[in-house]
Design an enzyme around this catalytic site. Structure first.
Site, PDB file in Angstrom:
ATOM      1  N   CYS A  61      60.878   7.245   2.277  1.00 29.51           N
ATOM      2  CA  CYS A  61      60.110   6.047   2.655  1.00 29.51           C
ATOM      3  C   CYS A  61      58.603   6.368   2.684  1.00 29.51           C
ATOM      4  CB  CYS A  61      60.614   5.592   4.019  1.00 29.51           C
ATOM      5  SG  CYS A  61      59.459   4.656   4.991  1.00 29.51           S
ATOM      6  N   CYS A  64      56.793   5.992   5.897  1.00 32.96           N
ATOM      7  CA  CYS A  64      57.098   7.055   6.867  1.00 32.96           C
ATOM      8  C   CYS A  64      56.220   8.274   6.602  1.00 32.96           C
ATOM      9  CB  CYS A  64      58.560   7.483   6.784  1.00 32.96           C
ATOM     10  SG  CYS A  64      59.707   6.143   7.111  1.00 32.96           S
ATOM     11  N   TRP A 301      47.626  32.492  46.877  1.00 29.72           N
ATOM     12  CA  TRP A 301      46.343  32.642  47.592  1.00 29.72           C
ATOM     13  C   TRP A 301      45.502  31.377  47.434  1.00 29.72           C
ATOM     14  CZ3 TRP A 301      45.238  35.548  51.418  1.00 29.72           C
ATOM     15  CH2 TRP A 301      45.553  36.913  51.488  1.00 29.72           C
ATOM     16  N   HIS A 305      43.957  29.004  50.347  1.00 33.81           N
ATOM     17  CA  HIS A 305      42.525  28.711  50.526  1.00 33.81           C
ATOM     18  C   HIS A 305      42.262  27.212  50.390  1.00 33.81           C
ATOM     19  CE1 HIS A 305      41.230  32.854  50.815  1.00 33.81           C
ATOM     20  NE2 HIS A 305      41.852  33.163  49.687  1.00 33.81           N
ATOM     21  N   TRP A 362      39.484  33.905  54.327  1.00 29.87           N
ATOM     22  CA  TRP A 362      38.672  34.556  53.288  1.00 29.87           C
ATOM     23  C   TRP A 362      38.547  36.053  53.578  1.00 29.87           C
ATOM     24  CZ3 TRP A 362      33.647  36.250  54.980  1.00 29.87           C
ATOM     25  CH2 TRP A 362      32.879  36.867  53.981  1.00 29.87           C
ATOM     26  N   ASN A 366      39.975  39.352  51.631  1.00 31.00           N
ATOM     27  CA  ASN A 366      39.108  40.470  51.218  1.00 31.00           C
ATOM     28  C   ASN A 366      39.626  41.809  51.726  1.00 31.00           C
ATOM     29  OD1 ASN A 366      37.213  39.610  49.424  1.00 31.00           O
ATOM     30  ND2 ASN A 366      35.702  39.007  50.984  1.00 31.00           N
ATOM     31  N   TRP A 391      35.106  39.670  47.370  1.00 30.95           N
ATOM     32  CA  TRP A 391      34.888  38.357  46.768  1.00 30.95           C
ATOM     33  C   TRP A 391      34.200  37.398  47.747  1.00 30.95           C
ATOM     34  CZ3 TRP A 391      36.088  33.203  46.997  1.00 30.95           C
ATOM     35  CH2 TRP A 391      36.112  32.489  45.789  1.00 30.95           C
TER      36      TRP A 391
HETATM   37  C1  LIG Z   1      49.358  36.417  51.688  1.00 30.88           C
HETATM   38  C2  LIG Z   1      49.368  37.466  50.609  1.00 30.88           C
HETATM   39  C3  LIG Z   1      49.386  38.801  50.945  1.00 30.88           C
HETATM   40  C4  LIG Z   1      49.413  39.800  49.967  1.00 30.88           C
HETATM   41  N1  LIG Z   1      49.502  41.128  50.322  1.00 30.88           N
HETATM   42  C5  LIG Z   1      49.654  42.065  49.362  1.00 30.88           C
HETATM   43  C6  LIG Z   1      49.872  43.442  49.703  1.00 30.88           C
HETATM   44  O1  LIG Z   1      49.905  43.788  50.871  1.00 30.88           O
HETATM   45  N2  LIG Z   1      50.058  44.323  48.698  1.00 30.88           N
HETATM   46  C7  LIG Z   1      50.051  43.965  47.369  1.00 30.88           C
HETATM   47  O2  LIG Z   1      50.241  44.793  46.495  1.00 30.88           O
HETATM   48  N3  LIG Z   1      49.832  42.677  47.027  1.00 30.88           N
HETATM   49  C8  LIG Z   1      49.639  41.730  47.982  1.00 30.88           C
HETATM   50  N4  LIG Z   1      49.461  40.422  47.618  1.00 30.88           N
HETATM   51  C9  LIG Z   1      49.217  40.095  46.215  1.00 30.88           C
HETATM   52  C10 LIG Z   1      47.730  40.374  45.872  1.00 30.88           C
HETATM   53  O3  LIG Z   1      46.877  40.006  46.938  1.00 30.88           O
HETATM   54  C11 LIG Z   1      47.270  39.591  44.647  1.00 30.88           C
HETATM   55  O4  LIG Z   1      47.612  38.245  44.811  1.00 30.88           O
HETATM   56  C12 LIG Z   1      47.863  40.073  43.351  1.00 30.88           C
HETATM   57  O5  LIG Z   1      47.644  41.455  43.203  1.00 30.88           O
HETATM   58  C13 LIG Z   1      47.200  39.332  42.153  1.00 30.88           C
HETATM   59  O6  LIG Z   1      45.789  39.588  42.179  1.00 30.88           O
HETATM   60  P1  LIG Z   1      44.700  38.711  41.471  1.00 30.88           P
HETATM   61  O7  LIG Z   1      43.839  39.595  40.661  1.00 30.88           O
HETATM   62  O8  LIG Z   1      45.314  37.596  40.766  1.00 30.88           O
HETATM   63  O9  LIG Z   1      43.770  38.142  42.646  1.00 30.88           O
HETATM   64  P2  LIG Z   1      44.208  37.534  44.051  1.00 30.88           P
HETATM   65  O10 LIG Z   1      43.906  38.527  45.113  1.00 30.88           O
HETATM   66  O11 LIG Z   1      45.583  37.021  43.984  1.00 30.88           O
HETATM   67  O12 LIG Z   1      43.188  36.343  44.187  1.00 30.88           O
HETATM   68  C14 LIG Z   1      43.332  35.153  43.447  1.00 30.88           C
HETATM   69  C15 LIG Z   1      41.949  34.560  43.233  1.00 30.88           C
HETATM   70  O13 LIG Z   1      41.421  34.198  44.499  1.00 30.88           O
HETATM   71  C16 LIG Z   1      40.001  34.407  44.509  1.00 30.88           C
HETATM   72  N5  LIG Z   1      39.705  35.315  45.629  1.00 30.88           N
HETATM   73  C17 LIG Z   1      39.730  36.658  45.640  1.00 30.88           C
HETATM   74  N6  LIG Z   1      39.419  37.095  46.860  1.00 30.88           N
HETATM   75  C18 LIG Z   1      39.192  36.020  47.637  1.00 30.88           C
HETATM   76  C19 LIG Z   1      38.795  35.839  48.991  1.00 30.88           C
HETATM   77  N7  LIG Z   1      38.565  36.883  49.796  1.00 30.88           N
HETATM   78  N8  LIG Z   1      38.691  34.593  49.462  1.00 30.88           N
HETATM   79  C20 LIG Z   1      38.888  33.525  48.678  1.00 30.88           C
HETATM   80  N9  LIG Z   1      39.227  33.650  47.380  1.00 30.88           N
HETATM   81  C21 LIG Z   1      39.391  34.877  46.864  1.00 30.88           C
HETATM   82  C22 LIG Z   1      39.630  34.971  43.167  1.00 30.88           C
HETATM   83  O14 LIG Z   1      39.208  33.922  42.337  1.00 30.88           O
HETATM   84  C23 LIG Z   1      40.928  35.522  42.649  1.00 30.88           C
HETATM   85  O15 LIG Z   1      40.994  35.502  41.249  1.00 30.88           O
HETATM   86  C24 LIG Z   1      49.417  39.419  48.596  1.00 30.88           C
HETATM   87  C25 LIG Z   1      49.389  38.064  48.247  1.00 30.88           C
HETATM   88  C26 LIG Z   1      49.368  37.094  49.234  1.00 30.88           C
HETATM   89  C27 LIG Z   1      49.372  35.640  48.850  1.00 30.88           C
END
Ligand SMILES: Cc1cc2nc3c(=O)[nH]c(=O)nc-3n(C[C@H](O)[C@H](O)[C@H](O)COP(=O)(O)OP(=O)(O)OC[C@H]3O[C@@H](n4cnc5c(N)ncnc54)[C@H](O)[C@@H]3O)c2cc1C
Length: 499
Positions: A61, A64, A301, A305, A362, A366, A391
């Site tokens: 077609c 089509c 995370w 936040h 925050w 950190n 951060w």
């Molecule tokens: C509650 C929680 C506890 C954790 N504890 C551990 C642990 O004990 N051991 C372990 O191995 N992994 C842990 N993790 C995982 C780890 O923190 C990261 O999430 C993972 O390694 C991925 O890292 P990422 O580079 O994506 O950055 P992430 O740390 O995941 O951060 C994601 C984004 O958040 C932003 N960011 C970074 N720092 C901050 C800040 N201070 N305030 C606001 N924004 C910010 C940045 O844009 C970053 O890219 C935890 C995760 C969560 C949610």
């Protein structure tokens, strides 16, 4: 650190990709997936998309052939590995000139070419269509003669605002400039995906227990009121209001499989907290350069936040305990859970201001970053493209750094007022409003309250007694909302009985 469940999730887009790749008649560059009588049912049955379009055509077609580029322009948006809006609409075609498809085309009353039908994929499975059939769940697309018209028809049908020029945000492009504050706008996808994944994990691991139930309800309340995505707020509200039905008390005491009620299967298992359309495996902002880094935990995370910057002063202590208890009960990374809870437990005075809570979260993040910085360097487990840093870096927020303290032994003197301002802008305003497709992300532009969503989205008559009780026990700060629902639901019940 490895997470128990995250890695086993199959990205939904890969299913579409596989279908596309396996399809023999797909010409190079085709996005629309050609089906035939032998695979029509099975492919549509497995489709993760919410809607399907089937174009019935005949290879001989000429109209089509001319229509095909139009159809392809739309299919590009929804199909294939590089879909701009994946997992929403599955665009297919069937060649009725092939003998094998004669019965299939007859079942759908194909009387001219090209002819387009619309419906949910499951309705096409072993389905049929007749032109005069009323209340059919399959509809003919009566105005799809150009790409523009077809997309308009779709937009009207599902209330979306897709455009033919929509482009996928390339992760590579996004990450080239991590100091661009606008990048966070795209993370709303990740927040949705992280929310969905967190709840999938809770359900797969049957983590709702008598002792953790109230903390889940409390966290749901926080999501209902402050999740940046409207569809997640809506799903959380549905889950919260139906909690007792979905997760009856005999389940959390005995861990039994949910029973059948009113002819429908019940149970939280069947609920998707942010809806079925949330893309999986996408990680727009949280995309690691390797598969096993970032993703879910990064999205989590960002969820935390973005919740923190949305609460007001009176809710700050409640939000703090909701987040701490949620991570403690439901984050299956043991080390993360423990460390985070230690930080939670070291807070001695209740939060009175939202600012303090935002800055606490925050700072806690950190502290995790600083610990992981060392750990990942020793173990060489860091994502080479995204090493942990304290951060925000100076390039992202110069005013967060007090001028005197730029150098030295790694210690940073923060200007907390500036940090707070920055966080509110970054995770609050920017996370939502810069994103271009408000429909998809569910941004309501602040025009609708979550309770309106709730009232519009649930058929439940009353908040179940158990959940209402748990809500009352679990919350004070969000309690007003719970009572609002309860009274709305009650008055709806009364209205019903009067009618
Ligand atoms: C509650 C929680 C506890 C954790 N504890 C551990 C642990 O004990 N051991 C372990 O191995 N992994 C842990 N993790 C995982 C780890 O923190 C990261 O999430 C993972 O390694 C991925 O890292 P990422 O580079 O994506 O950055 P992430 O740390 O995941 O951060 C994601 C984004 O958040 C932003 N960011 C970074 N720092 C901050 C800040 N201070 N305030 C606001 N924004 C910010 C940045 O844009 C970053 O890219 C935890 C995760 C969560 C949610």
């Amino acid at each position: 650190t490895s997470f128990v469940a995250g890695s086993s999730y199959i990205p939904r887009r890969s299913i579409l990709r596989e279908i596309g790749n396996n399809e023999k008649r797909v010409e190079k560059g085709d996005y629309g997936v050609e089906l035939n009588a032998t695979n029509f049912d099975s492919v549509l049955k497995d489709s993760p998309a919410t809607f399907a379009v089937v174009e019935f055509f005949a290879f001989w077609c000429p109209a089509c052939r001319n229509y095909k580029p139009h159809y392809e322009k739309v299919a590009r948006l929804f199909n294939g590995a590089d879909a701009v809006h994946p997992g929403i609409i599955f665009m297919t075609r069937v060649d009725c000139a092939l003998k094998i498809n004669t019965n299939l085309c007859d079942k759908f009353s194909v009387g001219h070419y090209p002819m387009l039908l619309w419906g949910s994929p499951s309705k096409f499975v072993a389905g049929s269509w007749e032109p005069k059939q009323e209340n059919s769940e399959i509809r003919q697309i009566d105005d799809g003669r150009t790409a523009d018209h077809l997309l308009n028809w779709i937009n009207k049908q599902i209330g979306s605002s897709y455009g033919l020029d929509d482009e996928k945000f390339e992760n590579e492009h996004l990450q080239t400039n991590v100091t661009d504050p606008e990048q966070i706008a795209r993370a709303v996808y990740d927040v949705e995906e992280a929310t969905s994944t967190a709840f999938d994990i809770i359900l797969v691991h049957k983590m709702i227990k008598l002792k953790s139930r109230a903390s889940l309800i409390k966290f749901l309340q926080l999501l209902v009121t402050h999740h940046p995505s409207r569809r997640c707020r809506k799903g959380s509200a549905e889950m919260l209001v139906n909690f007792d039905d979905l997760y009856p008390s005999e389940m959390w005491s005995t861990n039994k499989v949910p029973s059948i009620s009113d002819g429908k299967e019940i149970g939280l298992q069947n609920m998707q907290i942010c809806g079925k359309e949330v893309p999986r495996g996408y990680w727009m902002f949280c995309h690691g350069s390797r598969n096993d880094t970032r993703g879910f935990s990064c999205g989590l995370w960002i969820l935390l936040h973005s919740l923190s910057v949305r609460v007001d002063d009176g809710e700050s202590q409640m939000a703090f305990t909701a987040i701490c208890d949620f991570i403690n009960n439901f984050f299956v990374c043991e080390e993360c859970r423990q460390h985070f809870y230690e930080m939670c437990s070291s807070v001695s005075n209740p939060f009175k201001s939202a600012r303090d809570f935002v800055l606490w979260l925050w700072n806690a993040h950190n502290k995790v970053n600083e610990r992981l910085m060392k750990e990942e360097a020793n173990l060489e487990t860091a994502d080479p493209k995204y090493p942990k840093t304290v951060w925000p870096p100076k390039q992202l927020c110069p005013s967060c750094y007090l001028s005197k303290s730029q150098s030295g032994n790694g210690h940073i003197d923060w200007d907390n007022d500036e940090v707070y301002k920055f966080l509110v802008g970054y995770y609050g305003r920017t996370l939502v409003t810069l994103y271009k497709d408000k429909e998809l992300l569910g941004d309501d532009g602040g025009n609708k309250t979550p309770s309106e969503d709730l009232v519009a989205s649930t058929n439940t008559i009353v908040v179940p007694i158990g959940a209402a009780f748990a809500i009352a026990v679990a919350s004070c700060g969000f309690g007003a909302l719970a009572w609002f629902w309860r009274s709305r639901q009650k008055s709806r019940k009364q209205r019903r009985s009067w009618n």
